[in-house]
Design an enzyme around this catalytic site. Structure first.
Site, short mmCIF file in Angstrom:
data_model
loop_
_atom_site.label_atom_id
_atom_site.label_comp_id
_atom_site.label_asym_id
_atom_site.label_seq_id
_atom_site.Cartn_x
_atom_site.Cartn_y
_atom_site.Cartn_z
N LYS A 1 0.13 -0.99 -0.12
CA LYS A 1 -0.36 -0.03 -0.20
C LYS A 1 0.95 0.78 0.20
CE LYS A 1 -4.18 -1.89 1.78
NZ LYS A 1 -4.57 -2.69 2.06
N GLU B 1 -10.47 7.45 3.80
CA GLU B 1 -11.21 6.13 4.74
C GLU B 1 -10.42 4.62 5.57
OE1 GLU B 1 -11.39 5.82 1.52
OE2 GLU B 1 -11.23 4.30 1.11
N SER C 1 1.64 -10.05 -0.84
CA SER C 1 1.42 -8.25 -0.78
C SER C 1 1.53 -8.08 0.29
CB SER C 1 -0.05 -8.25 -1.27
OG SER C 1 -0.99 -8.97 -0.83
#
Ligand SMILES: *Cc1c(COP(=O)(O)O)cnc(C)c1O
Length: 400
Positions: free
Chosen positions: A94, A116, A382
């Site tokens: 991310k 959010e 990931s």
């Protein structure tokens, strides 16, 4: 011929029939501004140089590709390799798009980042980026998630973010999105709403894919260097779809490389028990863009379930819906049980504790490998599983 990545999406943000932007009128000029800034900056030598510097000296890129020797030998079929996004700073992919979105915001003269968060992973990555750039950060999070994900709330606060509790409706991710959009409208001159995956209105699905493309670019080069050829199969888990799109983008022009998106099938194929949007959903609209969605009998976004809270979304990035329709990528699933087994096996046999999200991609590799001797599978790992160890061991023990 112009390459796929240069021609997709269209200028209006369409991947085939999916994508686009349907926005409340007050937000239209702001999204246009973001689009124009991205088009200009992403081609500027200075922006590219700054982003490369950050990736190398702050994030610790390139992350390696690891050969999963023990699991490959144990299964006796295809050779399994993993791109190690768990070794990226903050422990997942991310940060790749958060740092880039923050850099974009800085160049646009913004002073604040907003988003959010559900489980808190995107919030932590964005708060990290905000701290790095000395920007304000406001994260909207449902009260239920704040209670469940206390360590991430602590991280965000340590990083200087203002965590806004959302107390209406289901008090979870969907309400956090609504709350953040509401708060963003009057602040859009000075703040950037940094969307956390390849979802949302144009230009975010394209922008976030391009910021994540670094995964696929590195992995392709590293795999070639290790083996002298390209992988036969490439796989990644799909929630919103950003880690998968980043990986796929590196191989999308290589027609001989098969691409697989792995969705979470949770506990069953019944609506409410899974979050496998492409597998079980249909065409629709969610959060301002056209894509495939899971809906209930009233046409509202359906409740979803998976062990991996980062995959918990009743929609999917529009480009995945497009790649599914064109057949360039195939979409399959792993359920909670398979993901859990892959979590245990990768920990015990490879010395890597994967995130439960990534464990879905690993589960695919472990299931497919025995069927494909002589071939190779590259998965995107990931993120790391530290965030999941308490939940897993308290609920399921230490595995068989
Ligand atoms: C958030 C998250 C995902 C899911 O997000 P995508 O946009 O689908 O990539 C996958 N893995 C990890 C480790 C995550 O934190």
């Amino acid at each position: 011929m112009m390459s796929y990545l240069k021609t997709t999406p269209t200028r209006e943000g369409y991947f085939g029939e999916y994508g686009g932007a349907s926005l409340p009128p007050p937000l239209e000029p702001h999204f246009r501004e973001i689009s124009e800034a991205y088009d200009r900056l992403s081609k500027s030598a200075e922006f590219i140089r700054e982003l490369r510097y950050i990736r190398k000296h702050f994030q610790g890129r390139p992350t390696p590709v690891s050969y999963l020797r023990n699991l490959s030998q144990k299964l006796g079929g295809a050779q399994i390799y993993a791109k190690r996004e768990d070794l990226n700073h903050t422990g997942a992919h991310k940060l790749n798009h958060c740092m880039a979105e923050a850099l974009l915001a800085k160049h646009m003269g913004k002073t604040k980042l907003m988003a959010e968060t559900g489980a808190g992973q995107h919030g932590v990555a964005l708060a990290t980026a905000a701290a790095y750039f000395g920007m304000e950060c406001e994260i909207h999070m449902g009260e239920i998630d704040i209670e469940k994900e206390a360590p991430n709330v602590t991280r965000m606060k340590l990083l200087g973010a203002n965590v806004v509790p959302v107390g209406f409706g289901g008090r979870s991710l969907k309400e956090a999105v609504d709350s953040c959009f509401q708060a963003y409208v009057p602040q859009a001159d000075t703040a950037l709403f940094a969307i956390g995956s390849v979802v949302g209105p144009h230009p975010f699905p394209m922008m976030v894919r391009n910021f994540q493309h670094v995964i696929g670019i590195e992995a392709r080069e590293q795999f070639l260097e290790m083996t002298g050829e390209l992988p036969d199969m490439v796989a990644a888990c799909v929630g919103g779809g950003s880690n998968a799109m980043g990986m796929f983008a590196g191989f999308i022009e290589d027609a001989e490389v098969e691409l697989y998106g792995v969705e979470p099938r949770g506990t069953s194929s019944n609506l409410g028990d899974h979050a496998a949007t492409i597998t079980y959903g249909q065409d629709g609209e969610i959060h301002g863009f056209k894509t495939m969605v899971l809906t209930d009998e009233n046409g509202d976004p359906a409740p979803v379930h998976t062990l991996a809270s980062g995959l918990d979304y009743p929609g999917v990035g529009p480009e995945h819906a497009h790649l599914y329709r064109t057949g360039r990528a195939k979409y399959t699933w792993a359920d909670d049980k398979e993901a859990l087994q892959a979590f245990y096996d990768t920990s015990r046999y490879e010395g890597i504790i994967p995130a439960l999200e990534s464990a879905h991609a690993l589960a695919f590799a472990l299931r497919e490998a025995p069927k494909h001797p002589g071939r190779s599978i590259l998965i995107n790992l990931s993120g790391r599983g530290d965030k999941d160890i308490d939940y897993v061991t308290e609920t399921y023990g230490f595995g068989a």
